[in-house]
Enzyme design. Structure first.
Site, PDB file in Angstrom:
ATOM      1  N   GLU A   1      16.731 -24.017 -16.323  1.00 47.51           N
ATOM      2  CA  GLU A   1      18.191 -23.823 -16.370  1.00 47.51           C
ATOM      3  C   GLU A   1      18.712 -23.206 -15.077  1.00 47.51           C
ATOM      4  O   GLU A   1      19.790 -23.581 -14.603  1.00 47.51           O
ATOM      5  CB  GLU A   1      18.562 -22.954 -17.576  1.00 47.51           C
ATOM      6  CG  GLU A   1      18.329 -23.680 -18.893  1.00 47.51           C
ATOM      7  CD  GLU A   1      18.730 -22.873 -20.120  1.00 47.51           C
ATOM      8  OE1 GLU A   1      18.601 -23.400 -21.233  1.00 47.51           O
ATOM      9  OE2 GLU A   1      19.187 -21.718 -19.973  1.00 47.51           O
TER      10      GLU A   1
ATOM     11  N   LYS B   1      30.993 -18.900 -21.520  1.00 48.74           N
ATOM     12  CA  LYS B   1      31.523 -20.201 -21.942  1.00 48.74           C
ATOM     13  C   LYS B   1      33.055 -20.258 -21.830  1.00 48.74           C
ATOM     14  O   LYS B   1      33.709 -19.220 -21.688  1.00 48.74           O
ATOM     15  CB  LYS B   1      31.059 -20.483 -23.372  1.00 48.74           C
ATOM     16  CG  LYS B   1      29.540 -20.643 -23.489  1.00 48.74           C
ATOM     17  CD  LYS B   1      29.153 -21.169 -24.869  1.00 48.74           C
ATOM     18  CE  LYS B   1      27.651 -21.333 -24.992  1.00 48.74           C
ATOM     19  NZ  LYS B   1      27.276 -21.956 -26.286  1.00 48.74           N
TER      20      LYS B   1
ATOM     21  N   TYR C   1      22.517 -29.770 -22.011  1.00 52.52           N
ATOM     22  CA  TYR C   1      22.210 -29.649 -23.441  1.00 52.52           C
ATOM     23  C   TYR C   1      21.425 -30.857 -23.976  1.00 52.52           C
ATOM     24  O   TYR C   1      21.449 -31.121 -25.185  1.00 52.52           O
ATOM     25  CB  TYR C   1      23.502 -29.462 -24.238  1.00 52.52           C
ATOM     26  CG  TYR C   1      24.040 -28.048 -24.171  1.00 52.52           C
ATOM     27  CD1 TYR C   1      23.305 -26.966 -24.661  1.00 52.52           C
ATOM     28  CD2 TYR C   1      25.298 -27.785 -23.638  1.00 52.52           C
ATOM     29  CE1 TYR C   1      23.792 -25.664 -24.616  1.00 52.52           C
ATOM     30  CE2 TYR C   1      25.803 -26.478 -23.591  1.00 52.52           C
ATOM     31  CZ  TYR C   1      25.036 -25.433 -24.086  1.00 52.52           C
ATOM     32  OH  TYR C   1      25.523 -24.146 -24.050  1.00 52.52           O
TER      33      TYR C   1
ATOM     34  N   ASN D   1      31.071 -19.621 -28.993  1.00 55.50           N
ATOM     35  CA  ASN D   1      30.289 -18.386 -29.154  1.00 55.50           C
ATOM     36  C   ASN D   1      30.133 -17.589 -27.851  1.00 55.50           C
ATOM     37  O   ASN D   1      29.199 -16.807 -27.710  1.00 55.50           O
ATOM     38  CB  ASN D   1      28.934 -18.690 -29.806  1.00 55.50           C
ATOM     39  CG  ASN D   1      28.030 -19.518 -28.919  1.00 55.50           C
ATOM     40  OD1 ASN D   1      28.469 -20.045 -27.898  1.00 55.50           O
ATOM     41  ND2 ASN D   1      26.768 -19.651 -29.296  1.00 55.50           N
TER      42      ASN D   1
ATOM     43  N   HIS E   1      25.975 -18.285 -23.363  1.00 55.75           N
ATOM     44  CA  HIS E   1      24.652 -18.908 -23.505  1.00 55.75           C
ATOM     45  C   HIS E   1      23.657 -18.097 -22.692  1.00 55.75           C
ATOM     46  O   HIS E   1      23.992 -17.592 -21.616  1.00 55.75           O
ATOM     47  CB  HIS E   1      24.668 -20.349 -22.971  1.00 55.75           C
ATOM     48  CG  HIS E   1      23.287 -20.913 -22.776  1.00 55.75           C
ATOM     49  ND1 HIS E   1      22.581 -21.490 -23.808  1.00 55.75           N
ATOM     50  CD2 HIS E   1      22.466 -20.931 -21.692  1.00 55.75           C
ATOM     51  CE1 HIS E   1      21.381 -21.833 -23.356  1.00 55.75           C
ATOM     52  NE2 HIS E   1      21.289 -21.524 -22.072  1.00 55.75           N
TER      53      HIS E   1
HETATM   54  P1  CMP Z   1      23.818 -22.100 -26.892  1.00 54.69           P
HETATM   55  O1  CMP Z   1      23.051 -20.845 -26.775  1.00 54.69           O
HETATM   56  O2  CMP Z   1      24.708 -22.478 -25.754  1.00 54.69           O
HETATM   57  O3  CMP Z   1      22.796 -23.306 -27.149  1.00 54.69           O
HETATM   58  C1  CMP Z   1      23.165 -24.474 -27.837  1.00 54.69           C
HETATM   59  C2  CMP Z   1      24.516 -24.367 -28.443  1.00 54.69           C
HETATM   60  O4  CMP Z   1      24.786 -25.298 -29.462  1.00 54.69           O
HETATM   61  C3  CMP Z   1      24.635 -23.027 -29.131  1.00 54.69           C
HETATM   62  O5  CMP Z   1      24.731 -22.004 -28.190  1.00 54.69           O
HETATM   63  C4  CMP Z   1      25.852 -23.239 -30.017  1.00 54.69           C
HETATM   64  O6  CMP Z   1      27.049 -22.985 -29.329  1.00 54.69           O
HETATM   65  C5  CMP Z   1      25.741 -24.723 -30.321  1.00 54.69           C
HETATM   66  N1  CMP Z   1      25.298 -24.935 -31.693  1.00 54.69           N
HETATM   67  C6  CMP Z   1      24.109 -24.645 -32.206  1.00 54.69           C
HETATM   68  N2  CMP Z   1      24.055 -24.998 -33.505  1.00 54.69           N
HETATM   69  C7  CMP Z   1      25.260 -25.516 -33.791  1.00 54.69           C
HETATM   70  C8  CMP Z   1      25.839 -26.053 -34.973  1.00 54.69           C
HETATM   71  N3  CMP Z   1      25.151 -26.117 -36.111  1.00 54.69           N
HETATM   72  N4  CMP Z   1      27.117 -26.486 -34.896  1.00 54.69           N
HETATM   73  C9  CMP Z   1      27.810 -26.415 -33.740  1.00 54.69           C
HETATM   74  N5  CMP Z   1      27.301 -25.924 -32.578  1.00 54.69           N
HETATM   75  C10 CMP Z   1      26.060 -25.474 -32.622  1.00 54.69           C
END
Ligand code: CMP
Length: 150
Positions: free
Chosen positions: A131, A14, A54, A117, A120
């Site tokens: 995906e 990311k 998403y 984070n 993904h």
């Molecule tokens: P990812 O694995 O990319 O899949 C969906 C993303 O949404 C997840 O990682 C997080 O980065 C984001 N995400 C999931 N839950 C939350 C939340 N409660 N608040 C903000 N971002 C979120």
């Protein structure tokens, strides 16, 4: 011991991790864990591309912020292959929330919080298939064309 099936999964490094120069370190973890990189590219997602990727989260309160973050800088997208690749990648990443991810995991070492984070990874074989096809044409993935009947 029963060997896990060979699977493919989609990985995204990311914008937060790309910006801090952690792309190589993250890709090295995949390779060290026995996951082969079948395809790889660095791209800047458009808003429409991020919204589409998403779309399952479109009713969630964090959707707009997530799209803004994912379009804030380039990402590095790859197709990984190996035994149990989907679960292996998720183990390497650690829990979604970087604040809860232990040291030694990708999200623990390179992420900041639940949104920033670092990585993904696909969560199941069907999502992996969708995906991977979202980002890569068959001709961009090593092994796909080679596997076709002559
Ligand atoms: P990812 O694995 O990319 O899949 C969906 C993303 O949404 C997840 O990682 C997080 O980065 C984001 N995400 C999931 N839950 C939350 C939340 N409660 N608040 C903000 N971002 C979120």
């Amino acid at each position: 011991m029963v060997m896990a099936d060979v699977e493919r999964t989609l990985s995204i490094v990311k914008p937060d991790a790309v910006e801090k120069g952690a792309t190589g370190a993250i890709l090295a973890r995949f390779e060290e864990a026995g996951l082969e990189i079948l395809a790889l590219k660095k791209i800047r997602l458009t808003e429409q591309q991020a919204r589409g990727f998403y779309a399952v989260h479109k009713e969630r309160p964090f959707y707009d912020d997530l799209v803004a973050f994912m379009t804030s800088g380039p990402v590095v997208v790859s197709v990984l292959e190996g035994p149990g690749a989907i679960a292996r990648n998720r183990e390497l990443m650690g829990p979604t929330n970087s604040e809860e991810a232990p040291a030694g995991t990708i999200r623990g070492d390179f992420g900041t919080d639940i949104e920033r984070n670092a990585a993904h990874g696909s969560d199941a074989p069907e999502t992996a298939r969708i995906e991977i096809a979202y980002f890569f044409d068959a001709m961009e993935i090593v092994g796909v064309v080679e596997a076709l009947p002559a």
